[in-house]
Design a protein around this motif. Structure first.
Motif, PDB file in Angstrom:
ATOM      1  N   ASP A 142      14.979  -2.466  19.664  1.00  0.00           N
ATOM      2  CA  ASP A 142      15.173  -2.949  18.236  1.00  0.00           C
ATOM      3  C   ASP A 142      15.761  -1.796  17.362  1.00  0.00           C
ATOM      4  O   ASP A 142      14.798  -0.967  16.901  1.00  0.00           O
ATOM      5  CB  ASP A 142      13.412  -3.029  17.924  1.00  0.00           C
ATOM      6  N   VAL A 143      17.020  -1.840  17.201  1.00  0.00           N
ATOM      7  CA  VAL A 143      17.513  -0.810  16.342  1.00  0.00           C
ATOM      8  C   VAL A 143      17.303  -0.702  15.092  1.00  0.00           C
ATOM      9  O   VAL A 143      16.797  -1.706  14.409  1.00  0.00           O
ATOM     10  CB  VAL A 143      19.110  -0.867  16.648  1.00  0.00           C
ATOM     11  N   VAL A 144      17.332   0.361  14.493  1.00  0.00           N
ATOM     12  CA  VAL A 144      17.161   0.573  13.164  1.00  0.00           C
ATOM     13  C   VAL A 144      18.158  -0.038  12.281  1.00  0.00           C
ATOM     14  O   VAL A 144      19.493   0.236  12.384  1.00  0.00           O
ATOM     15  CB  VAL A 144      17.069   2.090  12.801  1.00  0.00           C
ATOM     16  N   LEU A 145      17.946  -0.784  11.264  1.00  0.00           N
ATOM     17  CA  LEU A 145      19.089  -1.429  10.320  1.00  0.00           C
ATOM     18  C   LEU A 145      18.983  -0.670   9.012  1.00  0.00           C
ATOM     19  O   LEU A 145      20.177  -0.578   8.451  1.00  0.00           O
ATOM     20  CB  LEU A 145      18.646  -2.971  10.073  1.00  0.00           C
ATOM     21  N   ALA A 185       0.630  -1.095  -0.033  1.00  0.00           N
ATOM     22  CA  ALA A 185       0.021  -0.129   0.007  1.00  0.00           C
ATOM     23  C   ALA A 185       0.793   1.226  -0.030  1.00  0.00           C
ATOM     24  O   ALA A 185       0.148   2.318   0.017  1.00  0.00           O
ATOM     25  CB  ALA A 185      -1.002   0.063   1.115  1.00  0.00           C
ATOM     26  N   GLY A 186       2.228   1.133  -0.194  1.00  0.00           N
ATOM     27  CA  GLY A 186       2.897   2.296  -0.155  1.00  0.00           C
ATOM     28  C   GLY A 186       3.341   2.806   1.419  1.00  0.00           C
ATOM     29  O   GLY A 186       3.893   3.939   1.335  1.00  0.00           O
ATOM     30  N   SER A 187       3.153   2.046   2.234  1.00  0.00           N
ATOM     31  CA  SER A 187       3.505   2.629   3.629  1.00  0.00           C
ATOM     32  C   SER A 187       4.812   2.813   4.039  1.00  0.00           C
ATOM     33  O   SER A 187       5.821   1.862   3.742  1.00  0.00           O
ATOM     34  CB  SER A 187       2.941   1.732   4.790  1.00  0.00           C
ATOM     35  N   ARG A 188       5.411   3.934   4.433  1.00  0.00           N
ATOM     36  CA  ARG A 188       6.740   4.165   4.471  1.00  0.00           C
ATOM     37  C   ARG A 188       7.267   3.363   5.652  1.00  0.00           C
ATOM     38  O   ARG A 188       6.501   3.119   6.678  1.00  0.00           O
ATOM     39  CB  ARG A 188       6.954   5.662   4.656  1.00  0.00           C
ATOM     40  N   HIS A 189       8.344   2.703   5.600  1.00  0.00           N
ATOM     41  CA  HIS A 189       8.771   1.961   6.779  1.00  0.00           C
ATOM     42  C   HIS A 189      10.452   1.911   6.726  1.00  0.00           C
ATOM     43  O   HIS A 189      10.955   2.125   5.622  1.00  0.00           O
ATOM     44  CB  HIS A 189       8.131   0.610   6.654  1.00  0.00           C
ATOM     45  N   ALA A 190      10.846   1.562   7.883  1.00  0.00           N
ATOM     46  CA  ALA A 190      12.187   1.343   8.127  1.00  0.00           C
ATOM     47  C   ALA A 190      12.221  -0.454   8.463  1.00  0.00           C
ATOM     48  O   ALA A 190      11.357  -1.015   8.635  1.00  0.00           O
ATOM     49  CB  ALA A 190      12.780   1.903   9.397  1.00  0.00           C
ATOM     50  N   TRP A 191      13.643  -0.960   8.329  1.00  0.00           N
ATOM     51  CA  TRP A 191      13.598  -2.169   9.184  1.00  0.00           C
ATOM     52  C   TRP A 191      14.393  -2.038  10.102  1.00  0.00           C
ATOM     53  O   TRP A 191      15.363  -1.581  10.390  1.00  0.00           O
ATOM     54  CB  TRP A 191      14.277  -3.166   7.974  1.00  0.00           C
ATOM     55  N   ARG A 192      13.885  -2.800  11.141  1.00  0.00           N
ATOM     56  CA  ARG A 192      14.464  -3.054  12.531  1.00  0.00           C
ATOM     57  C   ARG A 192      14.830  -4.502  12.981  1.00  0.00           C
ATOM     58  O   ARG A 192      14.197  -5.349  12.749  1.00  0.00           O
ATOM     59  CB  ARG A 192      13.568  -2.146  13.521  1.00  0.00           C
TER      60      ARG A 192
END
Length: 293
Positions: free
Chosen positions: A196-199, A153-160
């Protein structure tokens, strides 16, 4: 003195070309160079330029000029993080494949509001060693289908990193060898303190934790010499090294050069800039004296 690891010693100075170097950078660069010489090893240079909007060729060129003025030399070619995003993505994908990383959709504003609401109700919110609020754990339990639906759906996200699963995957306590200006010896790592750090960031490729871990392994770094402000972050780096099957360097975290306000120098403090000191007629010997070498 940092002991040899039995490998061909390699050290690195890794500035970000997003502003002028200052005396704090000079101390770190000089310590790396001095120890590389003492160990009969190599001095490498890395440009940590993941933030391609703030890092510029002009700042990079200024770094070369400052380091040459200090009398330093380094192996070529210089490693630029902006040229190795595929390396970091491969490392991230390996963690995703093992179920150790997840897409995180909450914005900074949403996290801030969650923390404020909790603390407003008198509930303390856990914080990392730098004082930042830990990321909420809600999204750890999202189903794969829900995660994919949001991504599609295009939700902005990071990976943790799923810290709980990551620590469980290691199966044993972690530590690192420290020969710095604070605690020394074998230091017990506590990656859980960081949550849960950002990767992989939503606004920039990769993250500091992931890229520095991959880079040190790719460059064969055996001894990491850097400021005490990164001492606790080593716990995260040791965890990632174990998860990715990468070697663990020996670490030395050195004292910091502080400004007039008692805080760590920043690139905005022009009077401590190396280019300013050079224009004032100071020499590299003067800089060594100023940083206590």
């Amino acid at each position: 003195m940092i002991p040899s690891t039995g490998q061909n010693p390699a050290l690195r100075f890794a500035p970000s070309p997003n502003g002028p170097l200052h005396l704090g950078h000079a101390l770190s660069a000089l310590l790396n160079a001095d120890m590389a010489t003492a160990l009969g090893g190599r001095l490498l240079l890395r440009m940590e330029d993941i933030d391609v909007t703030r890092c510029t060729p002009e700042f990079e060129q200024a770094i070369y000029e400052d380091l040459a003025w200090l009398g330093l030399d380094w192996e070529r070619p210089v490693r630029r993080q902006s040229e190795h995003f595929d390396d970091y993505r491969a490392a991230l994908d390996a963690l995703i494949a093992r179920g150790l990383a997840y897409p995180a959709f909450m914005t900074r504003g949403e996290v801030k509001a969650r923390v404020a609401n909790a603390e407003g109700d008198g509930k303390p919110w856990p914080r990392d060693p730098d004082g930042a609020a830990l990321y909420p754990q809600d999204e750890r339990s999202l189903s794969d289908s829900e995660r994919q639906r949001r991504i599609d759906a295009g939700s902005r996200h990071a990976w943790r990193l799923d810290m709980g699963r990551a620590i469980e995957a290691c199966g044993e306590p972690l530590s690192w060898t420290e020969r710095g200006d604070g605690e020394t010896g074998e230091i017990a790592a506590d990656p859980a303190a960081w949550g849960d750090v950002v990767l992989w960031r939503s606004d920039a490729p990769s993250s500091y934790h992931l890229s520095v871990t991959v880079d040190d392994a790719r460059q064969g770094i055996t001894h990491v010499v850097r400021g005490l402000d990164l001492f606790h972050a080593t716990s995260v780096h040791r965890l990632l090294q174990e998860l990715l099957g990468l070697p663990a360097p020996v670490y030395r975290h050195h004292r910091l050069i502080l400004g007039a306000d008692g805080r760590k120098l920043s690139k905005s403090e022009g009077d401590a800039g190396l280019s300013v000191l050079r224009r004032q007629g100071l020499t590299s010997a003067d800089v060594r004296r100023l940083v206590g070498l």
